[in-house]
Write a protein that holds these residues in place. Sequence first.
Motif, mmCIF file in Angstrom:
data_model
loop_
_atom_site.group_PDB
_atom_site.id
_atom_site.type_symbol
_atom_site.label_atom_id
_atom_site.label_comp_id
_atom_site.label_asym_id
_atom_site.label_seq_id
_atom_site.Cartn_x
_atom_site.Cartn_y
_atom_site.Cartn_z
ATOM 1 N N GLU A 224 -7.199 1.633 -8.404
ATOM 2 C CA GLU A 224 -8.264 1.788 -7.426
ATOM 3 C C GLU A 224 -8.094 0.693 -6.379
ATOM 4 O O GLU A 224 -7.913 -0.478 -6.715
ATOM 5 C CB GLU A 224 -9.621 1.660 -8.113
ATOM 6 C CG GLU A 224 -10.779 1.945 -7.198
ATOM 7 C CD GLU A 224 -12.104 1.888 -7.935
ATOM 8 O OE1 GLU A 224 -13.073 1.445 -7.303
ATOM 9 O OE2 GLU A 224 -12.159 2.274 -9.123
ATOM 10 N N HIS A 225 -8.121 1.076 -5.136
ATOM 11 C CA HIS A 225 -7.933 0.092 -4.070
ATOM 12 C C HIS A 225 -8.525 0.635 -2.772
ATOM 13 O O HIS A 225 -8.844 1.813 -2.668
ATOM 14 C CB HIS A 225 -6.448 -0.216 -3.872
ATOM 15 C CG HIS A 225 -5.653 0.965 -3.405
ATOM 16 N ND1 HIS A 225 -5.240 1.966 -4.256
ATOM 17 C CD2 HIS A 225 -5.208 1.319 -2.175
ATOM 18 C CE1 HIS A 225 -4.564 2.872 -3.578
ATOM 19 N NE2 HIS A 225 -4.532 2.515 -2.305
ATOM 20 N N ARG A 226 -8.624 -0.246 -1.813
ATOM 21 C CA ARG A 226 -9.037 0.177 -0.489
ATOM 22 C C ARG A 226 -8.093 -0.496 0.498
ATOM 23 O O ARG A 226 -7.621 -1.604 0.280
ATOM 24 C CB ARG A 226 -10.505 -0.186 -0.277
ATOM 25 C CG ARG A 226 -10.838 -1.177 0.710
ATOM 26 C CD ARG A 226 -12.306 -1.549 0.769
ATOM 27 N NE ARG A 226 -12.439 -2.980 0.826
ATOM 28 C CZ ARG A 226 -12.212 -3.690 1.929
ATOM 29 N NH1 ARG A 226 -11.865 -3.107 3.041
ATOM 30 N NH2 ARG A 226 -12.333 -4.983 1.905
ATOM 31 N N ILE A 227 -7.822 0.194 1.572
ATOM 32 C CA ILE A 227 -6.945 -0.325 2.617
ATOM 33 C C ILE A 227 -7.794 -0.612 3.841
ATOM 34 O O ILE A 227 -8.576 0.228 4.278
ATOM 35 C CB ILE A 227 -5.834 0.691 2.945
ATOM 36 C CG1 ILE A 227 -4.964 0.914 1.705
ATOM 37 C CG2 ILE A 227 -5.006 0.225 4.128
ATOM 38 C CD1 ILE A 227 -3.957 2.020 1.851
ATOM 39 N N SER A 228 -7.635 -1.802 4.372
ATOM 40 C CA SER A 228 -8.402 -2.203 5.547
ATOM 41 C C SER A 228 -7.443 -2.338 6.727
ATOM 42 O O SER A 228 -6.566 -3.195 6.727
ATOM 43 C CB SER A 228 -9.101 -3.539 5.277
ATOM 44 O OG SER A 228 -9.793 -3.959 6.421
ATOM 45 N N ALA B 53 0.829 -1.208 0.000
ATOM 46 C CA ALA B 53 0.000 0.000 0.000
ATOM 47 C C ALA B 53 0.864 1.258 0.000
ATOM 48 O O ALA B 53 0.391 2.327 -0.396
ATOM 49 C CB ALA B 53 -0.940 0.000 1.202
ATOM 50 N N ARG B 54 2.118 1.168 0.430
ATOM 51 C CA ARG B 54 3.023 2.319 0.442
ATOM 52 C C ARG B 54 3.821 2.448 -0.857
ATOM 53 O O ARG B 54 4.581 3.408 -1.021
ATOM 54 C CB ARG B 54 4.003 2.204 1.617
ATOM 55 C CG ARG B 54 3.345 2.534 2.937
ATOM 56 C CD ARG B 54 4.235 2.371 4.153
ATOM 57 N NE ARG B 54 5.605 2.795 4.016
ATOM 58 C CZ ARG B 54 6.564 2.478 4.886
ATOM 59 N NH1 ARG B 54 6.274 1.760 5.953
ATOM 60 N NH2 ARG B 54 7.802 2.886 4.710
ATOM 61 N N GLN B 55 3.683 1.500 -1.767
ATOM 62 C CA GLN B 55 4.425 1.562 -3.021
ATOM 63 C C GLN B 55 3.806 2.632 -3.918
ATOM 64 O O GLN B 55 2.580 2.700 -4.062
ATOM 65 C CB GLN B 55 4.403 0.198 -3.720
ATOM 66 C CG GLN B 55 5.061 -0.911 -2.927
ATOM 67 C CD GLN B 55 6.533 -0.674 -2.709
ATOM 68 O OE1 GLN B 55 7.227 -0.128 -3.559
ATOM 69 N NE2 GLN B 55 7.015 -1.060 -1.540
ATOM 70 N N PRO B 56 4.633 3.477 -4.543
ATOM 71 C CA PRO B 56 4.097 4.564 -5.382
ATOM 72 C C PRO B 56 3.169 4.071 -6.494
ATOM 73 O O PRO B 56 2.175 4.720 -6.805
ATOM 74 C CB PRO B 56 5.350 5.220 -5.961
ATOM 75 C CG PRO B 56 6.433 4.891 -4.992
ATOM 76 C CD PRO B 56 6.086 3.533 -4.423
ATOM 77 N N ALA B 57 3.468 2.926 -7.082
ATOM 78 C CA ALA B 57 2.639 2.420 -8.183
ATOM 79 C C ALA B 57 1.230 2.084 -7.716
ATOM 80 O O ALA B 57 0.295 2.079 -8.523
ATOM 81 C CB ALA B 57 3.291 1.194 -8.810
ATOM 82 N N ASN B 58 1.062 1.826 -6.442
ATOM 83 C CA ASN B 58 -0.256 1.484 -5.914
ATOM 84 C C ASN B 58 -1.256 2.625 -6.110
ATOM 85 O O ASN B 58 -2.453 2.397 -6.245
ATOM 86 C CB ASN B 58 -0.147 1.106 -4.438
ATOM 87 C CG ASN B 58 -1.350 0.336 -3.953
ATOM 88 O OD1 ASN B 58 -1.795 -0.594 -4.616
ATOM 89 N ND2 ASN B 58 -1.871 0.730 -2.815
ATOM 90 N N ALA B 59 -0.752 3.850 -6.171
ATOM 91 C CA ALA B 59 -1.641 5.004 -6.368
ATOM 92 C C ALA B 59 -2.298 4.997 -7.744
ATOM 93 O O ALA B 59 -3.296 5.677 -7.966
ATOM 94 C CB ALA B 59 -0.855 6.300 -6.175
#
Length: 154
Positions: A106-110, A97-103
């Motif tokens: 679309e995703h959600r963090i739980s 979730a901290r990886q730049p490509a993750n931005a």
Amino acid sequence: GYNLRITEPQASMGLLQIDKLNNFIEKRVANAEYYRKNFEKYKDFFSFQETTENSKNSHFGFPFIVKDNNFFNRDEICKYLNNNGIETRPIIAGNIARQPANALFEHRISGALNNSDVIMDNGFSIGVHQSLCDDSKAYVKDIFDKFFKERKIN
């Protein structure tokens, strides 16, 4: 990250290697067991990966998670190992979730993902390649012992 997509010639070579795979895995497992046995004395400073019951680990590397302590951090031990010819690598991705490509997706963090952060900030691995000889494994063990002895942690 790692680009693990293979080309057609690499795939062809891989097909020739497939018969050796079980032997490679056995050697990697043995190398990881050697490290685990010899580094157990440092369990107050590292968390080690556990292979769960009824599973088999092919050991891409031998991972360490540096526990909070007043003697060293991950960067210090990695620098020491690298300066002594032992390659270290970060544990792949850590907190994705901290990886730049993750931005870009679309995703959600739980949740807070605290364990992923610990792995990303404090984790590293060393090689357990099937071609490691006994002298190489003993050298790695000796360098770890030297690191702890120099810090008077033995």
